[in-house]
Design an enzyme around this catalytic site. Structure first.
Site, PDB file in Angstrom:
ATOM      1  N   SER A 263       0.803  -1.223   0.000  1.00  0.00           N
ATOM      2  CA  SER A 263       0.000   0.000   0.000  1.00  0.00           C
ATOM      3  C   SER A 263       0.837   1.275   0.000  1.00  0.00           C
ATOM      4  O   SER A 263       1.858   1.371   0.676  1.00  0.00           O
ATOM      5  CB  SER A 263      -0.911   0.020   1.225  1.00  0.00           C
ATOM      6  OG  SER A 263      -1.532   1.270   1.377  1.00  0.00           O
TER       7      SER A 263
ATOM      8  N   ARG B  29       2.353   9.076  -7.495  1.00  0.00           N
ATOM      9  CA  ARG B  29       2.878   7.775  -7.901  1.00  0.00           C
ATOM     10  C   ARG B  29       3.765   7.846  -9.137  1.00  0.00           C
ATOM     11  O   ARG B  29       4.780   7.167  -9.214  1.00  0.00           O
ATOM     12  CB  ARG B  29       1.708   6.815  -8.142  1.00  0.00           C
ATOM     13  CG  ARG B  29       0.960   6.477  -6.886  1.00  0.00           C
ATOM     14  CD  ARG B  29      -0.298   5.693  -7.147  1.00  0.00           C
ATOM     15  NE  ARG B  29      -0.925   5.302  -5.884  1.00  0.00           N
ATOM     16  CZ  ARG B  29      -2.055   4.630  -5.800  1.00  0.00           C
ATOM     17  NH1 ARG B  29      -2.702   4.272  -6.906  1.00  0.00           N
ATOM     18  NH2 ARG B  29      -2.559   4.300  -4.631  1.00  0.00           N
TER      19      ARG B  29
END
Length: 646
Positions: free
Chosen positions: A285, A338
């Protein structure tokens, strides 16, 4: 070229959704009972939509290829779900969530859709709490929040590292309630293989019963596609192995536009590849980047020793560690988005500073947070994630840093939809990851769950009525008409063709070859020459597939290889379109990184003058090139600036 009608209301941003709801048509309860709606996919978007539509009074037919909606890939989401509640009193707001999402998507998403997403986000949390979702709470009982990449506030609600599972169980419970009432008819182990168009409108689907192999016809007044993304085109990804793009692709072949297919997200926090027999990758995660620090050695000789196994990471002192995200992006540090974190990891590994035996890994270290907060606190926050990592790698992350590397994760592209979530085919809707509308060129962490539930609970139940209000005099759809017969024959013919090739190579052989092509040429870094090479290689692979694939078993029985064959055939076509879209978009933005378009510091460089649009590809036939339609993206409330997380 005529302007694309996206149905966005021409009023100020903060009023668009409320004004739109006031102006669109509504179906009375008595008339809802006359209308059938098909929902394909029962993950977060599909399950919430099916439950909500049935609660309103529509007759819903829900389809999933698993044996239970509980197995939808939504269950794998770990870190959390965003919402603009401002529980931390850290100056969060609907506008800040809107702006962070627009900026995180590198200014390639619609303002109106993103603002609506931020606007309804608080309702999602209230809905899920009412369903009993066990969100983490502070000592005083209030809901807890944590931070995610690309954000300077704490707005992510979570249930340890199992948020997707808990949210899906909430939606599954709501769905089961409607199944028990008879408002939803559930079709498990059924795979949609085509959409049926009658007089220009979506009127049903063709599905294969995956238990007995029977091809069936199903009619409805509207069809909702909620089948997720196409990330498994890369073979190795964080997606479940069953995830596929076939439903979306069949809609595309029937005339629905495919928007921004090249926008694919690389997740920076995955367990590295450990062998050539691996079939999927495991995500750790993004929430771990709240308390973990990312680093590689400063000295190349230390990296080489780590690669050879001569030393351990604990042998390297703090002063010899390069916390490169903190060094390059001081404002956001380890919580950059990301795409930024992924490219930074690739750059360090390409430069020779990778830390595992392949040189394709960096460290995510919890030593410092354990020293600061104590092991008990870290275990309470991430214990199940640490346990999962240790089971897979046989390394205790409480004692040694995790090793991570970027991997394919999520697809921002999907079917083009208007503000009502309807495709350009009347009556055909796409929600969740199956559409393109909310994330632009890069999705911020914890926003997938937000979009899926927003679409299913709070957007589609309003907007679908605007279309169905004109269908109340349309009788039950007759599945014996020629359009259904033709679609069924087409599906059956394709299955027979795949089954009867009787080649020498299994389906996975071709899927792996496709994955290598995609990762090498259409992966984290792209250039014109490589993309042209990818198209050529995939077209060659397509010919080889249709000449030499081997599908064992029986047609009229359980046959997972036949299912995979159809999906891989579609993946090859999707890969070709992705490369063509990436070749057309001669800019870098978000997860789409063209080597020809970079800043002096090596960051993604957009070309707002030429590429501020959504690429909407239109199918023109098996042997014809697709046609590009462009939806201009208009930004009236945010300034188009070069993204900076420094």
């Amino acid at each position: 070229m005529s302007k694309i009608d996206n149905k966005i209301p021409a009023v100020p941003l903060a009023e668009k959704w409320s004004k739109h709801k006031e102006s669109i048509k509504v179906v009375s309860p008595a008339n809802k009972r006359k209308l059938d709606v098909i929902v394909v996919g029962t993950g977060l978007a599909g399950a919430s939509a099916a439950a909500s539509l049935a609660e309103l009074g529509y007759n819903v037919h829900a389809f999933c290829y698993q044996d239970s909606p509980r197995r939808a890939h939504s269950i794998s989401a770990q870190g959390g779900i965003n919402a603009a509640k401002n529980y931390q009193n850290d100056n969060d707001s609907v506008f800040r969530l809107f702006f962070d999402t627009i900026k995180g998507g590198d200014y390639r998403s619609r303002e109106a859709n993103v603002y609506r997403l931020a606007e309804v986000s608080p309702n999602i949390i209230d809905q899920c709490v009412a369903q009993g979702v066990p969100f983490a709470r502070e000592y005083g009982g209030t809901l807890a929040n944590r931070s995610f990449g690309g954000v300077l506030v704490s707005r992510t609600f979570y249930a340890r590292g199992q948020t997707g599972q808990q949210l899906l169980l909430g939606a599954y419970g709501a769905l089961n309630r409607q199944v028990a009432k008879g408002s939803v008819k559930m079709y498990t182990r059924h795979e949609m293989l085509d959409v049926v168009i009658v007089d220009g409108k979506a009127r049903g689907i063709i599905a294969r019963d995956m238990v007995n192999g029977e091809v069936k016809r199903f009619g409805a007044h509207a069809v909702v596609v909620a089948t997720g993304g196409y990330g498994n085109v890369f073979f190795l990804s964080t997606n479940a192995m069953g995830c596929n793009g076939s439903a979306v692709w069949q809609c595309y072949k029937k005339g629905a536009w495919f928007a921004n297919p090249c926008f694919v997200q690389i997740h920076p926090t995955c367990i590295p590849v450990h062998g050539d027999q691996q079939s999927k990758l495991t995500l750790m995660s993004e929430s771990l980047r709240n308390d973990g620090r990312v680093w590689v050695p400063k000295k190349k000789e230390d990296a080489e020793k780590l690669q050879k196994g001569e030393i351990s990471p604990n042998d390297i002192p703090d002063e010899a560690r390069d916390f490169y995200l903190e060094r390059r992006y001081p404002s956001y540090g380890n919580l950059v988005p990301r795409d930024v974190a992924s490219r930074a990891a690739k750059e360090r590994c390409d430069a020779g500073f990778g830390v595992n035996n392949t040189g394709k890994a960096v460290y995510l270290d919890f030593k410092y947070s354990i020293e600061r907060l104590g092991k008990d606190v870290i275990e309470a926050r991430y214990g199940n994630l640490f346990q999962m990592y240790e089971k897979i790698t046989d390394v205790d992350p409480y004692k040694e840093p995790m090793m991570i590397y970027p991997a394919i994760h999520y697809t921002m592209g999907g079917l083009w939809v208007d503000y009502n979530l309807m495709t350009n085919i009347p009556g055909l809707y796409a929600i969740g990851e199956a559409n393109f509308s909310d994330h632009g060129a890069n999705r911020l962490g914890a926003s997938a769950l937000m979009q899926g539930l927003a679409d299913g609970y709070f957007v589609l139940p309003y907007t679908i009525g605007d279309y169905l209000a004109n269908e109340i005099m349309t009788p039950k759809i007759d599945t014996s008409i020629p359009e259904f017969e033709e679609a069924e024959k087409s599906v059956t013919g394709r299955l027979e063709k795949l089954f009867n090739i009787k080649g020498t190579e299994p389906v996975d052989h071709f899927h792996k070859e496709l994955g290598h092509i995609m990762w090498d040429y259409v992966g984290m870094s792209r250039n014109a020459e490589g993309l042209k090479t990818a198209v050529e290689k995939m077209k060659k692979l397509k010919k080889e597939f249709w000449a030499n694939v081997l599908v064992p078993g029986e047609m009229s029985n359980v046959n997972p290889e036949l299912e995979k064959a159809g999906r891989v055939a579609d993946f090859i076509d999707i890969g070709i379109l992705m490369a063509q879209d990436a070749l057309d978009r001669k800019e870098s933005c978000g997860g789409h990184f063209r080597e020809e378009s970079v800043t002096d510091e090596g960051e993604a460089k957009r070309d707002d003058e030429d590429f501020t649009y959504a690429s909407c590809w239109e199918y023109k036939g098996e042997d014809a090139e697709p046609v590009l339609n462009k939806e201009d993206l208009e930004f009236e409330n945010v300034a188009l600036t070069q993204r900076s997380y420094k």
